[in-house]
Write an enzyme that holds these catalytic residues in place. Structure first.
Site, PDB file in Angstrom:
ATOM      1  N   GLN A  53       1.077  -1.224  -0.011  1.00 14.37           N
ATOM      2  CA  GLN A  53      -0.202   0.138   0.140  1.00 14.37           C
ATOM      3  C   GLN A  53       0.768   1.298   0.087  1.00 14.37           C
ATOM      4  O   GLN A  53       1.886   1.089   0.518  1.00 14.37           O
ATOM      5  CB  GLN A  53      -0.989   0.032   1.266  1.00 14.37           C
ATOM      6  CG  GLN A  53      -1.856   1.201   1.391  1.00 14.37           C
ATOM      7  CD  GLN A  53      -2.769   1.127   2.746  1.00 14.37           C
ATOM      8  OE1 GLN A  53      -2.209   1.158   3.801  1.00 14.37           O
ATOM      9  NE2 GLN A  53      -3.889   0.697   2.820  1.00 14.37           N
ATOM     10  N   GLY A  54       0.376   2.314  -0.683  1.00 18.44           N
ATOM     11  CA  GLY A  54       1.162   3.751  -0.894  1.00 18.44           C
ATOM     12  C   GLY A  54      -0.013   4.605  -0.700  1.00 18.44           C
ATOM     13  O   GLY A  54      -0.509   5.362  -1.435  1.00 18.44           O
ATOM     14  N   TYR A  55      -0.319   4.819   0.772  1.00 18.02           N
ATOM     15  CA  TYR A  55      -1.154   5.846   1.192  1.00 18.02           C
ATOM     16  C   TYR A  55      -0.563   6.879   1.882  1.00 18.02           C
ATOM     17  O   TYR A  55      -0.550   7.961   1.546  1.00 18.02           O
ATOM     18  CB  TYR A  55      -2.379   5.102   1.944  1.00 18.02           C
ATOM     19  CG  TYR A  55      -3.470   4.286   1.229  1.00 18.02           C
ATOM     20  CD1 TYR A  55      -3.204   4.254  -0.084  1.00 18.02           C
ATOM     21  CD2 TYR A  55      -4.608   3.927   1.676  1.00 18.02           C
ATOM     22  CE1 TYR A  55      -4.189   3.321  -0.844  1.00 18.02           C
ATOM     23  CE2 TYR A  55      -5.685   3.255   1.282  1.00 18.02           C
ATOM     24  CZ  TYR A  55      -5.348   2.799   0.013  1.00 18.02           C
ATOM     25  OH  TYR A  55      -6.285   2.118  -0.795  1.00 18.02           O
ATOM     26  N   SER A  56      -0.341   6.710   3.030  1.00 17.77           N
ATOM     27  CA  SER A  56       0.164   7.797   4.139  1.00 17.77           C
ATOM     28  C   SER A  56       1.509   8.508   3.688  1.00 17.77           C
ATOM     29  O   SER A  56       2.256   7.902   2.714  1.00 17.77           O
ATOM     30  CB  SER A  56       0.650   7.040   5.336  1.00 17.77           C
ATOM     31  OG  SER A  56      -0.588   6.490   6.142  1.00 17.77           O
ATOM     32  N   SER A  72       4.238  -1.199   4.759  1.00 15.51           N
ATOM     33  CA  SER A  72       4.484  -2.379   4.863  1.00 15.51           C
ATOM     34  C   SER A  72       4.670  -3.223   3.740  1.00 15.51           C
ATOM     35  O   SER A  72       4.068  -3.212   2.708  1.00 15.51           O
ATOM     36  CB  SER A  72       3.319  -3.141   5.779  1.00 15.51           C
ATOM     37  OG  SER A  72       3.104  -2.473   7.099  1.00 15.51           O
ATOM     38  N   GLU A 120      -9.993  -3.535   4.486  1.00 12.89           N
ATOM     39  CA  GLU A 120      -8.725  -4.057   5.323  1.00 12.89           C
ATOM     40  C   GLU A 120      -9.006  -4.248   6.961  1.00 12.89           C
ATOM     41  O   GLU A 120      -8.539  -5.264   7.446  1.00 12.89           O
ATOM     42  CB  GLU A 120      -7.975  -2.768   5.405  1.00 12.89           C
ATOM     43  CG  GLU A 120      -6.598  -2.953   6.192  1.00 12.89           C
ATOM     44  CD  GLU A 120      -5.761  -1.656   6.146  1.00 12.89           C
ATOM     45  OE1 GLU A 120      -4.654  -1.675   6.657  1.00 12.89           O
ATOM     46  OE2 GLU A 120      -6.296  -0.348   5.800  1.00 12.89           O
ATOM     47  N   GLU A 180      -7.091   7.483  17.713  1.00 18.99           N
ATOM     48  CA  GLU A 180      -7.989   8.763  18.015  1.00 18.99           C
ATOM     49  C   GLU A 180      -8.801   9.133  16.789  1.00 18.99           C
ATOM     50  O   GLU A 180     -10.081   9.431  16.788  1.00 18.99           O
ATOM     51  CB  GLU A 180      -6.948   9.965  17.984  1.00 18.99           C
ATOM     52  CG  GLU A 180      -6.248  10.074  19.162  1.00 18.99           C
ATOM     53  CD  GLU A 180      -5.017   9.049  19.432  1.00 18.99           C
ATOM     54  OE1 GLU A 180      -4.622   9.008  20.491  1.00 18.99           O
ATOM     55  OE2 GLU A 180      -4.463   8.464  18.378  1.00 18.99           O
TER      56      GLU A 180
END
Length: 392
Positions: free
Chosen positions: A120-123, A155, A238, A366
């Site tokens: 994954q390439g999100y953040s 990851s 997910e 949060e």
């Protein structure tokens, strides 16, 4: 499988396969371990035991709700290798829902068989929980996008073949209305992956740098600037997949913790017995919640925002369980995996260190609480958060 096969017969057949074909002890060398996992996933796929929830047309088993639960229970019990990368539980449902016929044929079967590893390439460094603020750009040049930017906390990116990535194709201030969903060849020129070492001493996460990476427009999932609905699908699945997998995993882990408590004579303490009983209740809740989420997916096609509830429940549980394990070990709870005096080769210490990040990864605790408050309980939006929406 015949139509007359009962659930218990299916369980026995699956258990026999996992026992007979168990791949053996995990190699220590990273390259050997990767090959070992790939061999196992290929064997699973070729025998028809991969993808319990996947459609048959893409190589899956298309199991009923009850048999998906059985599958997860037996898989965890067998202690065989899990999937490689993060594609199976996140990108695959997105591809099935939004991908073209050509994309499905090209990507799904290799992913399920383990021939192609996805990450994954999100953040991003400046856009983690506030995902609509991402800055990685993709400028269109004919039939290609040119991608520049940085991703972090990825990851399996160091072993990945495909990166499912969110990029900014709209104006800098377009937030979620200017995001597209690209599949990027992890081996393409201009893609640089740098592992990040964590508290355990391992490099389970990476940062990714894109420097003028060219990506075919044909590798975009969904419309240009229409990636935001795909994000919601990805993250929901997910968390749903994680709920059932973690329930099966922690059923086994809790049994092992109870055995440890017996071995150390700690069960004579009523406070220890009380804590173990509490964990027992919470593992049961985790399992039932995972079953409910799978049932929702099968009935509605989507897990919905309630998946944040199970995610929050799981991450706080696994942190507390490992904290308790170290309390019970006393002075031995400070010995790492390489110390010859460590209990069970330091596995509980390693688990404690690993789960420190549980309330950060895949959406902070949060953010999960805000999602539950706003989208499940219907409470007013937190005034300090952007009104354009959040992914996590």
């Amino acid at each position: 499988m015949t139509a007359a096969e009962t659930d218990e017969q299916f369980r026995a057949r699956l258990r026999a396969f996992l026992t007979e074909h168990h791949p053996g002890r995990r190699p220590e060398d990273p390259a050997e371990r990767l090959a070992w996992q790939k061999r196992w996933l290929a064997r699973l796929y070729d025998a028809g035991y991969a993808g319990p929830s996947w459609p048959l047309e893409y190589g899956g088993m298309d199991l009923s709700f009850a048999r998906q639960v059985i599958y997860q229970e037996e898989y965890a019990r067998a202690r065989v290798p899990g999937p490689l990368g993060t594609g199976l539980g996140i990108a695959a449902p997105t591809l099935v829902t939004y991908g073209t016929t050509e994309q499905k044929e090209r990507f799904l079967r290799p992913m399920l068989r383990g021939d192609s590893v996805w990450a994954q390439g999100y953040s991003e460094p400046e856009a983690g929980s506030d995902l609509p603020a991402l800055r990685t750009t993709a400028h269109r040049e004919g039939a290609q996008y040119v991608v520049n930017g940085q991703k972090v906390w990825n990851s399996s990116a160091d072993i990945a073949d495909v990166l499912f990535t969110l990029v900014r194709t709209g104006s800098p201030d377009s937030r979620q209305d200017g995001i597209s969903y690209l599949l990027i060849d992890a081996h393409a020129p201009g893609v640089h992956v740098r592992p990040l070492r964590d508290l355990t001493g391992e490099a389970r996460f990476c940062e990714i740098f894109f420097d003028d990476v060219r990506v075919p427009v044909a590798d975009r999932i969904g419309p240009e600037n229409g990636g935001w609905p795909l994000v919601r699908t990805s993250l929901g699945h997910e968390r749903a997949a994680g709920a059932m997998n973690q329930a099966a995993l922690y059923r086994r882990v809790l049994d092992e913790l109870i055995e440890l408590a017996h071995a150390r004579g700690a069960t004579a303490d009523p406070l220890v017995r009380d804590r173990l009983a509490d964990f027992e209740i919470r593992v049961t809740i985790m399992r039932l919640t995972g079953m409910r989420t799978i049932a929702d997916i099968m009935a509605k096609g989507e897990p919905g925002p309630a998946s944040s509830t199970s995610r929050l429940f799981i991450v706080t549980f696994e942190q507390e369980l490992h904290e308790f394990a170290l309390e019970m070990l006393g002075p031995y709870g400070i010995l790492g995996r390489r110390d010859p005096h460590a209990v069970q080769r330091g596995r509980w210490v390693w688990g404690f260190l690993r789960t420190r990040a549980s309330t950060i990864g895949a959406g902070t605790a949060e953010i999960q609480r805000n999602t539950i408050a706003e989208q499940v309980l219907g409470l007013p939006r937190e005034p300090a958060t952007p009104t354009a929406g959040r992914a996590r």
